[in-house]
Design a protein around this motif. Structure first.
Motif, PDB file in Angstrom:
ATOM      1  N   LEU A 157      45.704  39.760  36.917  1.00 54.37           N
ATOM      2  CA  LEU A 157      44.666  38.756  36.482  1.00 54.37           C
ATOM      3  C   LEU A 157      43.337  39.253  36.638  1.00 54.37           C
ATOM      4  CD1 LEU A 157      46.269  35.613  38.431  1.00 54.37           C
ATOM      5  CD2 LEU A 157      46.267  36.051  36.100  1.00 54.37           C
ATOM      6  N   ALA A 158      43.095  40.027  37.794  1.00 55.13           N
ATOM      7  CA  ALA A 158      41.583  40.604  38.048  1.00 55.13           C
ATOM      8  C   ALA A 158      41.316  41.426  36.768  1.00 55.13           C
ATOM      9  CB  ALA A 158      41.781  41.232  39.315  1.00 55.13           C
ATOM     10  N   ARG A 159      42.318  42.524  36.371  1.00 56.33           N
ATOM     11  CA  ARG A 159      42.114  43.201  35.346  1.00 56.33           C
ATOM     12  C   ARG A 159      41.705  42.407  34.035  1.00 56.33           C
ATOM     13  NH1 ARG A 159      43.076  46.644  31.283  1.00 56.33           N
ATOM     14  NH2 ARG A 159      42.699  49.100  31.687  1.00 56.33           N
ATOM     15  N   ASN A 160      42.492  41.538  33.767  1.00 51.16           N
ATOM     16  CA  ASN A 160      42.143  40.495  32.545  1.00 51.16           C
ATOM     17  C   ASN A 160      40.778  39.878  32.655  1.00 51.16           C
ATOM     18  OD1 ASN A 160      44.699  41.261  31.371  1.00 51.16           O
ATOM     19  ND2 ASN A 160      45.756  39.286  32.339  1.00 51.16           N
ATOM     20  N   GLU A 161      40.536  39.624  33.758  1.00 46.67           N
ATOM     21  CA  GLU A 161      39.109  39.019  33.701  1.00 46.67           C
ATOM     22  C   GLU A 161      37.874  40.034  33.732  1.00 46.67           C
ATOM     23  OE1 GLU A 161      38.040  36.117  33.724  1.00 46.67           O
ATOM     24  OE2 GLU A 161      39.867  34.869  34.033  1.00 46.67           O
ATOM     25  N   PHE A 162      38.027  41.159  34.286  1.00 49.40           N
ATOM     26  CA  PHE A 162      37.232  42.221  34.023  1.00 49.40           C
ATOM     27  C   PHE A 162      37.103  42.686  32.690  1.00 49.40           C
ATOM     28  CE2 PHE A 162      37.508  43.006  38.734  1.00 49.40           C
ATOM     29  CZ  PHE A 162      36.351  42.809  39.178  1.00 49.40           C
ATOM     30  N   ALA A 180      38.668  50.706  36.267  1.00 47.53           N
ATOM     31  CA  ALA A 180      38.989  51.929  36.751  1.00 47.53           C
ATOM     32  C   ALA A 180      39.921  51.913  38.113  1.00 47.53           C
ATOM     33  CB  ALA A 180      37.875  53.080  36.653  1.00 47.53           C
ATOM     34  N   GLU A 181      38.981  51.152  39.070  1.00 49.33           N
ATOM     35  CA  GLU A 181      39.698  50.882  40.432  1.00 49.33           C
ATOM     36  C   GLU A 181      41.072  50.189  40.475  1.00 49.33           C
ATOM     37  OE1 GLU A 181      38.620  48.455  44.288  1.00 49.33           O
ATOM     38  OE2 GLU A 181      37.244  48.766  43.009  1.00 49.33           O
ATOM     39  N   ILE A 182      41.220  49.107  39.482  1.00 48.01           N
ATOM     40  CA  ILE A 182      42.387  48.551  39.532  1.00 48.01           C
ATOM     41  C   ILE A 182      43.460  49.387  38.864  1.00 48.01           C
ATOM     42  CG2 ILE A 182      43.523  46.544  38.163  1.00 48.01           C
ATOM     43  CD1 ILE A 182      41.105  44.927  38.818  1.00 48.01           C
ATOM     44  N   ASP A 183      43.008  50.141  37.626  1.00 48.69           N
ATOM     45  CA  ASP A 183      44.102  50.941  37.028  1.00 48.69           C
ATOM     46  C   ASP A 183      44.546  52.031  38.105  1.00 48.69           C
ATOM     47  OD1 ASP A 183      43.755  49.638  34.849  1.00 48.69           O
ATOM     48  OD2 ASP A 183      42.463  51.091  33.866  1.00 48.69           O
ATOM     49  N   GLY A 184      43.661  52.632  39.110  1.00 48.95           N
ATOM     50  CA  GLY A 184      44.141  53.502  40.200  1.00 48.95           C
ATOM     51  C   GLY A 184      45.065  52.731  40.948  1.00 48.95           C
ATOM     52  N   ILE A 185      44.756  51.554  41.226  1.00 44.03           N
ATOM     53  CA  ILE A 185      45.787  50.660  42.253  1.00 44.03           C
ATOM     54  C   ILE A 185      47.168  50.672  41.652  1.00 44.03           C
ATOM     55  CG2 ILE A 185      46.133  48.474  43.560  1.00 44.03           C
ATOM     56  CD1 ILE A 185      42.951  48.720  43.958  1.00 44.03           C
TER      57      ILE A 185
END
Length: 216
Positions: A157-162, A180-185
């Motif tokens: 959900l966070a990635r979609n909003e970003f 990029a941070e979320i993709d790493g996680i």
């Protein structure tokens, strides 16, 4: 008696000649729009022949023209003052005041193109400002939602909003960093998930082979 008559005729002739010359000069001055000088000549002609209608008509015409000229000058002065004020106010913080000044100038001289052009320009700038404010607010709200999802570890959900924020303001760096941070996680989670699945599969296989200690 004859001498008196001749003297009177000579006087009348002199008056006629001066009247004609004065009227000719006045008409020439009027054609040149030298109103004050023309009026003085017509007044002189009227002194020579008080009963004549033409000098009176010309004087009335000149008075109207001079009054119109005075009114026009007053309008011109007001117009120039309004334009000067509007140009001075033509700044992002005072667009509304500048528009009002240009509108005043347009009312004074409706046929002038400059104030109409500037009003259209200001309207476009004000609309652009409003659009930018709406975009900024939408971006801030989207980022706030994204941060909230990220704090709650709702990574998808966070990635979609970003990503939505990136479509609003592609030039901003914040959402790029967070994506990029979320993709790493998410990659780390994927690797752990695959390792978990592989470990479970091996354990199940060892259990099926009754290798209990190794399976455990």
């Amino acid at each position: 008696e004859i001498d008196a008559i001749l003297a009177d005729l000579a006087k009348r002739k002199a008056i006629d000649e001066e009247y004609t010359a004065t009227m000719n000069t006045a008409d020439q001055l009027l054609a040149e729009k030298s109103y004050e000088n023309a009026k003085a000549k017509y007044q002189r002609a009227l002194e020579l022949k008080p009963g004549e209608a033409q000098p009176k008509e010309k004087i009335s015409f000149i008075d109207r023209e001079m009054a119109d000229k005075a009114r026009q000058k007053a309008i011109d002065d007001q117009y120039q003052a309004a334009i000067a004020e509007a140009d001075k106010l033509f700044q992002p913080a005072t667009y509304d005041q500048a528009r009002a000044a240009f509108a005043k100038a347009e009312n004074l001289k409706p046929t002038e193109a400059y104030p109409v052009q500037k009003i259209k320009e200001i309207d476009a700038l004000i609309a652009a400002q409003a659009k930018q404010r709406a975009l900024d607010e939408n971006y801030r709200n989207t980022i706030a939602r994204a941060d909230q999802h990220l704090n709650a570890k709702s990574y998808d959900l966070a990635r979609n909003e970003f990503t939505n924020a990136m479509t609003l303001k592609p030039e901003e760096q914040y959402h790029k960093t967070k994506i990029a941070e979320i993709d790493g996680i998410l990659e780390e989670i994927r690797i752990k998930e695959e390792a978990y699945k592989a470990a479970i599969a091996t354990a199940d296989q060892l259990l099926a082979q009754r290798k209990y200690e190794e399976a455990r």
